[in-house]
Design a protein around this motif. Structure first.
Motif, PDB file in Angstrom:
ATOM      1  N   ILE A   1       0.810  -1.222   0.000  1.00 20.87           N
ATOM      2  CA  ILE A   1       0.000   0.000   0.000  1.00 20.87           C
ATOM      3  C   ILE A   1       0.842   1.271   0.000  1.00 20.87           C
ATOM      4  N   GLY A   2       2.155   1.108   0.047  1.00 21.21           N
ATOM      5  CA  GLY A   2       3.015   2.278  -0.021  1.00 21.21           C
ATOM      6  C   GLY A   2       4.426   1.941   0.403  1.00 21.21           C
ATOM      7  N   PHE A   3       5.237   2.976   0.571  1.00 19.50           N
ATOM      8  CA  PHE A   3       6.625   2.773   1.002  1.00 19.50           C
ATOM      9  C   PHE A   3       7.125   4.058   1.627  1.00 19.50           C
ATOM     10  N   LYS A   4       8.205   3.936   2.375  1.00 24.86           N
ATOM     11  CA  LYS A   4       8.894   5.112   2.878  1.00 24.86           C
ATOM     12  C   LYS A   4      10.383   4.830   2.844  1.00 24.86           C
TER      13      LYS A   4
ATOM     14  N   LYS B   1      17.147   3.260   3.694  1.00 23.88           N
ATOM     15  CA  LYS B   1      16.527   1.958   3.494  1.00 23.88           C
ATOM     16  C   LYS B   1      15.054   2.165   3.151  1.00 23.88           C
ATOM     17  N   VAL B   2      14.557   1.328   2.251  1.00 22.32           N
ATOM     18  CA  VAL B   2      13.152   1.367   1.855  1.00 22.32           C
ATOM     19  C   VAL B   2      12.366   0.432   2.764  1.00 22.32           C
ATOM     20  N   SER B   3      11.328   0.949   3.389  1.00 24.89           N
ATOM     21  CA  SER B   3      10.364   0.128   4.128  1.00 24.89           C
ATOM     22  C   SER B   3       9.082   0.107   3.313  1.00 24.89           C
ATOM     23  N   VAL B   4       8.674  -1.102   2.939  1.00 27.07           N
ATOM     24  CA  VAL B   4       7.460  -1.250   2.129  1.00 27.07           C
ATOM     25  C   VAL B   4       6.297  -1.501   3.084  1.00 27.07           C
ATOM     26  N   ILE B   5       5.287  -0.651   2.992  1.00 28.59           N
ATOM     27  CA  ILE B   5       4.120  -0.740   3.872  1.00 28.59           C
ATOM     28  C   ILE B   5       3.106  -1.682   3.218  1.00 28.59           C
ATOM     29  N   CYS B   6       2.722  -2.723   3.983  1.00 26.86           N
ATOM     30  CA  CYS B   6       1.882  -3.790   3.421  1.00 26.86           C
ATOM     31  C   CYS B   6       0.705  -4.112   4.329  1.00 26.86           C
ATOM     32  N   LYS B   7      -0.295  -4.705   3.709  1.00 25.68           N
ATOM     33  CA  LYS B   7      -1.443  -5.254   4.428  1.00 25.68           C
ATOM     34  C   LYS B   7      -1.264  -6.765   4.445  1.00 25.68           C
TER      35      LYS B   7
ATOM     36  N   THR C   1       2.965   0.223  -5.447  1.00 24.48           N
ATOM     37  CA  THR C   1       1.726   0.389  -4.687  1.00 24.48           C
ATOM     38  C   THR C   1       0.574  -0.311  -5.399  1.00 24.48           C
ATOM     39  N   GLY C   2      -0.174  -1.109  -4.637  1.00 22.92           N
ATOM     40  CA  GLY C   2      -1.307  -1.840  -5.197  1.00 22.92           C
ATOM     41  C   GLY C   2      -0.956  -3.241  -5.648  1.00 22.92           C
ATOM     42  N   LYS C   3       0.333  -3.553  -5.714  1.00 27.14           N
ATOM     43  CA  LYS C   3       0.730  -4.898  -6.153  1.00 27.14           C
ATOM     44  C   LYS C   3       0.675  -5.881  -4.985  1.00 27.14           C
ATOM     45  N   ASP C   4       0.532  -7.167  -5.314  1.00 25.08           N
ATOM     46  CA  ASP C   4       0.612  -8.235  -4.329  1.00 25.08           C
ATOM     47  C   ASP C   4       2.022  -8.795  -4.378  1.00 25.08           C
ATOM     48  N   ALA C   5       2.570  -9.130  -3.208  1.00 19.53           N
ATOM     49  CA  ALA C   5       3.914  -9.695  -3.156  1.00 19.53           C
ATOM     50  C   ALA C   5       3.941 -10.848  -2.162  1.00 19.53           C
ATOM     51  N   MET C   6       4.671 -11.889  -2.501  1.00 15.39           N
ATOM     52  CA  MET C   6       4.797 -13.044  -1.615  1.00 15.39           C
ATOM     53  C   MET C   6       5.885 -12.762  -0.591  1.00 15.39           C
ATOM     54  N   THR C   7       5.685 -13.279   0.613  1.00 15.64           N
ATOM     55  CA  THR C   7       6.699 -13.123   1.653  1.00 15.64           C
ATOM     56  C   THR C   7       7.177 -14.496   2.097  1.00 15.64           C
ATOM     57  N   GLU C   8       8.324 -14.520   2.746  1.00 16.29           N
ATOM     58  CA  GLU C   8       8.858 -15.733   3.365  1.00 16.29           C
ATOM     59  C   GLU C   8       9.624 -15.300   4.606  1.00 16.29           C
TER      60      GLU C   8
END
Length: 129
Positions: A28-31, A46-52, A110-117
């Motif tokens: 949903i965003g980044f900072k 450093k980029v922090s990606v804000i996710c749901k 922003t708006g994309k889905d990403a897989m985590t591990e």
């Protein structure tokens, strides 16, 4: 009776620390924030990606990615550095993450889905391979 003696009587809880399981997250965003070392010296942005995350009400921030470098899988922070052309270096973790998401720049994630591990320290990171 003082507070230290009171604390000495506290037992061990039985709730497991809830760590989030790897899942598909919605970006949903980044900072981008300057990181400091223990001496409070700037070490880089450093980029922090804000996710749901599906298992958590509040948004989470992820700032690392696992990606393929040569024949091995490497996990790295999403450091924001620029090359001499003022572009994100092609071999960087951030570039690998953007390419994996088919994004040309951070605004496009922003708006994309990403897989985590889980990384080796059991923190969520993006899976980009």
């Amino acid at each position: 009776m003082n507070m230290e003696n009171e604390k000495g009587k506290i037992g061990i809880g039985n709730k497991e620390l809830i760590s989030l399981k790897p899942a598909l997250v919605k970006i949903i965003g980044f900072k981008i924030e300057m990181q400091k070392d223990k001496d409070h010296k700037d070490v880089g942005e450093k980029v922090s990606v804000i996710c749901k995350h599906p298992d958590k009400t509040e948004n989470i921030e992820i700032s690392a990615v696992s990606f393929k470098k040569g024949k091995e899988i490497k996990t790295s922070g999403l450091w924001f550095k620029l090359d001499e052309d003022k572009l994100i270096p092609k071999q960087s973790a951030l570039a690998n993450f953007l390419v994996f998401l088919k994004a040309n720049n951070l605004d496009e994630i922003t708006g994309k889905d990403a897989m985590t591990e889980l990384d080796e320290k059991n923190y969520l990171c993006f899976k980009a391979y």
